[in-house]
Structure formats: C-alpha cells, structure tokens
Design a protein around this motif. Sequence first.
Motif, PDB file in Angstrom:
ATOM      1  N   VAL A   1      -1.398   7.476 -12.569  1.00  0.00           N
ATOM      2  CA  VAL A   1      -0.140   7.135 -11.912  1.00  0.00           C
ATOM      3  C   VAL A   1      -0.349   7.326 -10.402  1.00  0.00           C
ATOM      4  N   ARG A   2       0.141   6.357  -9.615  1.00  0.00           N
ATOM      5  CA  ARG A   2      -0.145   6.362  -8.180  1.00  0.00           C
ATOM      6  C   ARG A   2       0.272   7.669  -7.487  1.00  0.00           C
ATOM      7  N   ILE A   3       1.438   8.161  -7.839  1.00  0.00           N
ATOM      8  CA  ILE A   3       1.901   9.371  -7.137  1.00  0.00           C
ATOM      9  C   ILE A   3       1.009  10.579  -7.483  1.00  0.00           C
ATOM     10  N   GLU A   4       0.466  10.594  -8.692  1.00  0.00           N
ATOM     11  CA  GLU A   4      -0.441  11.682  -9.086  1.00  0.00           C
ATOM     12  C   GLU A   4      -1.716  11.620  -8.236  1.00  0.00           C
ATOM     13  N   LYS A   5      -2.174  10.398  -8.031  1.00  0.00           N
ATOM     14  CA  LYS A   5      -3.359  10.175  -7.206  1.00  0.00           C
ATOM     15  C   LYS A   5      -3.097  10.694  -5.785  1.00  0.00           C
ATOM     16  N   ILE A   6      -1.914  10.400  -5.270  1.00  0.00           N
ATOM     17  CA  ILE A   6      -1.553  10.829  -3.914  1.00  0.00           C
ATOM     18  C   ILE A   6      -1.410  12.354  -3.844  1.00  0.00           C
ATOM     19  N   PHE A   7      -0.841  12.952  -4.869  1.00  0.00           N
ATOM     20  CA  PHE A   7      -0.755  14.424  -4.903  1.00  0.00           C
ATOM     21  C   PHE A   7      -2.154  15.024  -4.805  1.00  0.00           C
ATOM     22  N   GLY A   8      -3.086  14.450  -5.567  1.00  0.00           N
ATOM     23  CA  GLY A   8      -4.464  14.961  -5.568  1.00  0.00           C
ATOM     24  C   GLY A   8      -5.109  14.849  -4.194  1.00  0.00           C
ATOM     25  N   LEU A   9      -4.932  13.698  -3.552  1.00  0.00           N
ATOM     26  CA  LEU A   9      -5.529  13.491  -2.222  1.00  0.00           C
ATOM     27  C   LEU A   9      -4.916  14.434  -1.189  1.00  0.00           C
ATOM     28  N   ILE A  10      -3.611  14.606  -1.239  1.00  0.00           N
ATOM     29  CA  ILE A  10      -2.939  15.502  -0.291  1.00  0.00           C
ATOM     30  C   ILE A  10      -3.364  16.944  -0.541  1.00  0.00           C
ATOM     31  N   GLY A  11      -3.446  17.316  -1.803  1.00  0.00           N
ATOM     32  CA  GLY A  11      -3.878  18.680  -2.130  1.00  0.00           C
ATOM     33  C   GLY A  11      -5.277  18.975  -1.645  1.00  0.00           C
ATOM     34  N   ASP A  12      -6.134  17.939  -1.597  1.00  0.00           N
ATOM     35  CA  ASP A  12      -7.535  18.116  -1.196  1.00  0.00           C
ATOM     36  C   ASP A  12      -7.761  17.961   0.310  1.00  0.00           C
ATOM     37  N   SER A  13      -6.712  17.649   1.076  1.00  0.00           N
ATOM     38  CA  SER A  13      -6.875  17.370   2.513  1.00  0.00           C
ATOM     39  C   SER A  13      -6.089  18.372   3.364  1.00  0.00           C
ATOM     40  N   ARG A  14      -6.776  19.000   4.308  1.00  0.00           N
ATOM     41  CA  ARG A  14      -6.063  19.909   5.221  1.00  0.00           C
ATOM     42  C   ARG A  14      -5.231  19.129   6.228  1.00  0.00           C
ATOM     43  N   LEU A  15      -5.729  17.943   6.576  1.00  0.00           N
ATOM     44  CA  LEU A  15      -5.095  17.177   7.651  1.00  0.00           C
ATOM     45  C   LEU A  15      -4.522  15.862   7.133  1.00  0.00           C
ATOM     46  N   SER A  16      -3.582  15.327   7.897  1.00  0.00           N
ATOM     47  CA  SER A  16      -3.007  14.039   7.502  1.00  0.00           C
ATOM     48  C   SER A  16      -2.535  13.262   8.725  1.00  0.00           C
ATOM     49  N   ILE A  17      -2.799  11.963   8.685  1.00  0.00           N
ATOM     50  CA  ILE A  17      -2.299  11.064   9.733  1.00  0.00           C
ATOM     51  C   ILE A  17      -1.284  10.140   9.062  1.00  0.00           C
ATOM     52  N   ASN A  18      -0.085  10.148   9.585  1.00  0.00           N
ATOM     53  CA  ASN A  18       1.018   9.415   8.945  1.00  0.00           C
ATOM     54  C   ASN A  18       1.590   8.397   9.921  1.00  0.00           C
ATOM     55  N   ASP A  19       1.538   7.131   9.560  1.00  0.00           N
ATOM     56  CA  ASP A  19       2.056   6.106  10.468  1.00  0.00           C
ATOM     57  C   ASP A  19       3.382   5.554   9.937  1.00  0.00           C
ATOM     58  N   LEU A  20       4.434   5.783  10.699  1.00  0.00           N
ATOM     59  CA  LEU A  20       5.763   5.334  10.273  1.00  0.00           C
ATOM     60  C   LEU A  20       6.159   4.014  10.950  1.00  0.00           C
ATOM     61  N   SER A  21       5.206   3.377  11.613  1.00  0.00           N
ATOM     62  CA  SER A  21       5.565   2.205  12.421  1.00  0.00           C
ATOM     63  C   SER A  21       5.972   0.996  11.590  1.00  0.00           C
ATOM     64  N   ARG A  22       5.668   1.024  10.291  1.00  0.00           N
ATOM     65  CA  ARG A  22       6.009  -0.151   9.476  1.00  0.00           C
ATOM     66  C   ARG A  22       7.151   0.122   8.497  1.00  0.00           C
ATOM     67  N   VAL A  23       7.988   1.099   8.848  1.00  0.00           N
ATOM     68  CA  VAL A  23       9.167   1.335   8.005  1.00  0.00           C
ATOM     69  C   VAL A  23      10.226   0.308   8.422  1.00  0.00           C
ATOM     70  N   ASP A  24       9.953  -0.950   8.066  1.00  0.00           N
ATOM     71  CA  ASP A  24      10.832  -2.051   8.447  1.00  0.00           C
ATOM     72  C   ASP A  24      11.479  -2.636   7.199  1.00  0.00           C
ATOM     73  N   LEU A  25      12.475  -3.488   7.438  1.00  0.00           N
ATOM     74  CA  LEU A  25      13.075  -4.186   6.307  1.00  0.00           C
ATOM     75  C   LEU A  25      12.141  -5.294   5.845  1.00  0.00           C
ATOM     76  N   ASP A  26      11.929  -5.352   4.552  1.00  0.00           N
ATOM     77  CA  ASP A  26      11.130  -6.427   3.980  1.00  0.00           C
ATOM     78  C   ASP A  26      11.925  -7.732   4.098  1.00  0.00           C
ATOM     79  N   SER A  27      11.268  -8.803   4.535  1.00  0.00           N
ATOM     80  CA  SER A  27      12.017 -10.040   4.778  1.00  0.00           C
ATOM     81  C   SER A  27      12.597 -10.614   3.489  1.00  0.00           C
ATOM     82  N   ALA A  28      11.947 -10.365   2.364  1.00  0.00           N
ATOM     83  CA  ALA A  28      12.443 -10.930   1.106  1.00  0.00           C
ATOM     84  C   ALA A  28      13.522 -10.051   0.478  1.00  0.00           C
ATOM     85  N   THR A  29      13.265  -8.752   0.396  1.00  0.00           N
ATOM     86  CA  THR A  29      14.202  -7.872  -0.321  1.00  0.00           C
ATOM     87  C   THR A  29      15.279  -7.291   0.596  1.00  0.00           C
TER      88      THR A  29
END
Lengths: 53, 205
Positions: free
Chosen positions: B51-79
Amino acid sequence: MKKRVLLAPATVSPKRALIRAAVEKVAADRASRNSTDAGLGAASPRRSGSSRN
Amino acid sequence: MVVSLEYDKSVFINCPFDQAYKPLFEAIVFAVFDCGFRPRCALETEDGGQVRIEKIFGLIGDSRLSINDLSRVDLDSATKLPRFNMPLELGVFLGARHFGHGRQKGKRCLILDRERYRYRAFISDLAGQDIREHRDEPARAIRIVRDWLRSQSIDPVPGGRIIADRYQAFRAQLPELCREAQLDVGDLIWVEYNDLVWMWLGLNS
C-alpha cells in the motif's frame, strides 16, 4: 581535511552495468577530445609563427 | 545514541512526479547526491503489493531528513480539487518527529514553495517552519538545498555555484550518456537517473 563521500543510490538499476560503461566511455571520449584540442591549441602558435617567416 | 549513516544521510524527497516539475526534481536529486547525501523517494519501490502510504511510512522512518515541495498544491484543471499528497507526507514527517522516539526526534525538514509566504493562504499551521522559495528555478533550488544540507552535515559540502555548474555540465552530457546506455533521455526512471548522477559525479567531481 575530510573528503566528501558520494553515497550510492538506495536502489540499484537493472541497467547499472550499462550505465557505468556509458559514463566511463563518455568521460574517456571527452578527455581524449580535450587532449586533442589542447594539442592543436599548442600547435597553433607554431603554425602562426611559421607564417611570419 | 548511535545513528546509522544510512539514516543520517537519507533525504526523503516529497514532491510531485509530473513532467512539468521534472526540471526542479532532477536538479534537487542531483544536489542531494553532490552534497554527499542519499535521496529517497516513493518512486524507488515498485512493489505493487505494498500500500502506497505504508511505503511512504517506511521511507520517512528510514530518513533523518526531508525536502518537501508545496509549490504544486494547485487545483487540478479536471477535478477542480487540490493535490494534497505533499502536505499529507509533510504531516507524516512532522508527526514522526513529534511523536517518534530515539533517532526520529532528530528529524529535520526543508519546505519549499514557489513564493515564501504563499503557504499562509492554504496551510497556515506551518507558521514558524523555515520555508524557502525556489521561484520554479532549478539553479535556485540547488542553492537552497545545498545551503540547507550544509547545515545538516559535518562533512565538507561543495559550494552552491559549483554544484549548479556541475549540474549544467551533467545536463549537457545527458543525451550522450543516454545514447551510450541505450536509454531514453526523456523517459528515465528513478533508478536509472540515480545511477547516472551518482556515477557521473564519481568521475566528474
């Protein structure tokens, strides 16, 4: 002074061997082109020097 | 407390994976490698059964650092709905730091956006976090990532200009590298791009 260490990717591409060969070949080709260019560059003044004669 | 090199130097990259974002994404990955860190992201595991979120939990748990880009939190043109994956994953990272134990407490993150204070309009709870603006410029993103990783490293890290110049040289050689490796330069997958960057830096830095 401590040297920076490049860490390997977490996952290995199935094409790693092919990629390694490509990176090494491009680097070698460029080095060889650069040394040829440097050789020609060194020859230029001699050519221009001879034209003065 | 002993923290493993694997954990200490792993940087979870939380960003979009679409074509439009690719110039920023690839520049950030290059900068992470060049600074002596290891990029991690959800693209690295292709296990369809997980499950994708499980995969992400694993990656976050294994990483001390994180780079998070919020620049694309836009409205999807279709939805007409916003893309919330990046804020969700940032929330998981901040939660791991807050509620986690041991090494999880040492987590640090960098938050990127197009403009420095845009977040106030859509995720104001982030006030107090250090948010940097890349203005959609890869060279600027490289310098921001480098400066932040410098502050997270006890090892030497190259200067931002040096990394940006190296990245330009790498991009110029990429078509030739891909031709030799029989890869499609416009369609590189995560593991191929990582190997290209890592090996190229090994010979050119």
